[in-house]
Design a protein around this motif. Structure first.
Motif, PDB file in Angstrom:
ATOM      1  N   SER A   1      36.283  50.300  34.349  1.00 17.26           N
ATOM      2  CA  SER A   1      35.694  49.397  33.356  1.00 17.26           C
ATOM      3  C   SER A   1      36.125  47.954  33.592  1.00 17.26           C
ATOM      4  O   SER A   1      35.303  47.033  33.551  1.00 17.26           O
ATOM      5  CB  SER A   1      36.085  49.822  31.943  1.00 17.26           C
ATOM      6  N   ILE A   2      37.391  47.739  33.852  1.00  9.82           N
ATOM      7  CA  ILE A   2      37.913  46.389  34.100  1.00  9.82           C
ATOM      8  C   ILE A   2      37.266  45.802  35.354  1.00  9.82           C
ATOM      9  O   ILE A   2      36.857  44.632  35.369  1.00  9.82           O
ATOM     10  CB  ILE A   2      39.455  46.405  34.232  1.00  9.82           C
ATOM     11  N   VAL A   3      37.161  46.587  36.411  1.00  8.24           N
ATOM     12  CA  VAL A   3      36.545  46.109  37.656  1.00  8.24           C
ATOM     13  C   VAL A   3      35.086  45.728  37.416  1.00  8.24           C
ATOM     14  O   VAL A   3      34.612  44.682  37.890  1.00  8.24           O
ATOM     15  CB  VAL A   3      36.667  47.174  38.772  1.00  8.24           C
ATOM     16  N   LEU A   4      34.348  46.538  36.674  1.00 10.87           N
ATOM     17  CA  LEU A   4      32.941  46.229  36.384  1.00 10.87           C
ATOM     18  C   LEU A   4      32.804  44.976  35.519  1.00 10.87           C
ATOM     19  O   LEU A   4      31.899  44.161  35.731  1.00 10.87           O
ATOM     20  CB  LEU A   4      32.267  47.426  35.714  1.00 10.87           C
ATOM     21  N   ILE A   5      33.681  44.799  34.554  1.00 11.36           N
ATOM     22  CA  ILE A   5      33.632  43.605  33.700  1.00 11.36           C
ATOM     23  C   ILE A   5      33.921  42.356  34.523  1.00 11.36           C
ATOM     24  O   ILE A   5      33.198  41.357  34.442  1.00 11.36           O
ATOM     25  CB  ILE A   5      34.616  43.744  32.516  1.00 11.36           C
ATOM     26  N   ILE A   6      34.960  42.399  35.353  1.00  8.29           N
ATOM     27  CA  ILE A   6      35.297  41.251  36.198  1.00  8.29           C
ATOM     28  C   ILE A   6      34.168  40.968  37.182  1.00  8.29           C
ATOM     29  O   ILE A   6      33.794  39.808  37.404  1.00  8.29           O
ATOM     30  CB  ILE A   6      36.638  41.484  36.931  1.00  8.29           C
ATOM     31  N   GLY A   7      33.598  42.013  37.768  1.00 10.51           N
ATOM     32  CA  GLY A   7      32.470  41.836  38.686  1.00 10.51           C
ATOM     33  C   GLY A   7      31.273  41.194  38.007  1.00 10.51           C
ATOM     34  O   GLY A   7      30.617  40.319  38.577  1.00 10.51           O
TER      35      GLY A   7
END
Length: 117
Positions: free
Chosen positions: A29-35
């Motif tokens: 989730s964090i990776v997708l939000i940052i992306g």
């Protein structure tokens, strides 16, 4: 069995497995939000960045492919004599148009490839 509270921890899966899945979901989730934030900022930059020219002030004129180079130079000279023309050039096709666009899917005014400009 879970509703009757007769489910043991052995039946429900281990604590380590649940924690691993929760942490994995959180990291994804964090990776997708940052992306998403990075892509949004890149799009904003691409839309608002200075192109180095005024795109509203450019006129593209279609010229037949069969035109002789000497006639093309004469046409360029006649157009350049106009007081309203700052500079003039000729190219085979608009950027992104043509058969050899190297994977670029940009089209000029949603038109198919046309001749020289």
């Amino acid at each position: 069995m879970a509703l009757k509270r007769k489910l043991s921890s052995k039946d429900a899966g281990g604590y380590l497995t649940r924690m691993t899945l929760v942490i994995t979901q959180f990291v994804i989730s964090i990776v997708l939000i940052i992306g998403s934030i990075v892509v949004g900022k890149q799009l904003k930059y691409a839309i608002n960045s200075d192109l180095g020219f005024e795109k509203e002030g450019i006129v593209m004129v279609e010229i037949p492919d069969e035109i002789e180079p000497i006639k093309l130079e004469g046409l360029k000279q006649r157009i350049a004599k106009s007081a309203n023309v700052e500079s003039i050039t000729a190219c085979f096709a608009s950027p992104g148009a043509g058969e050899n666009n190297w994977g670029i899917s940009v089209k000029f005014n949603n038109r198919p490839r046309i001749g020289r400009f």
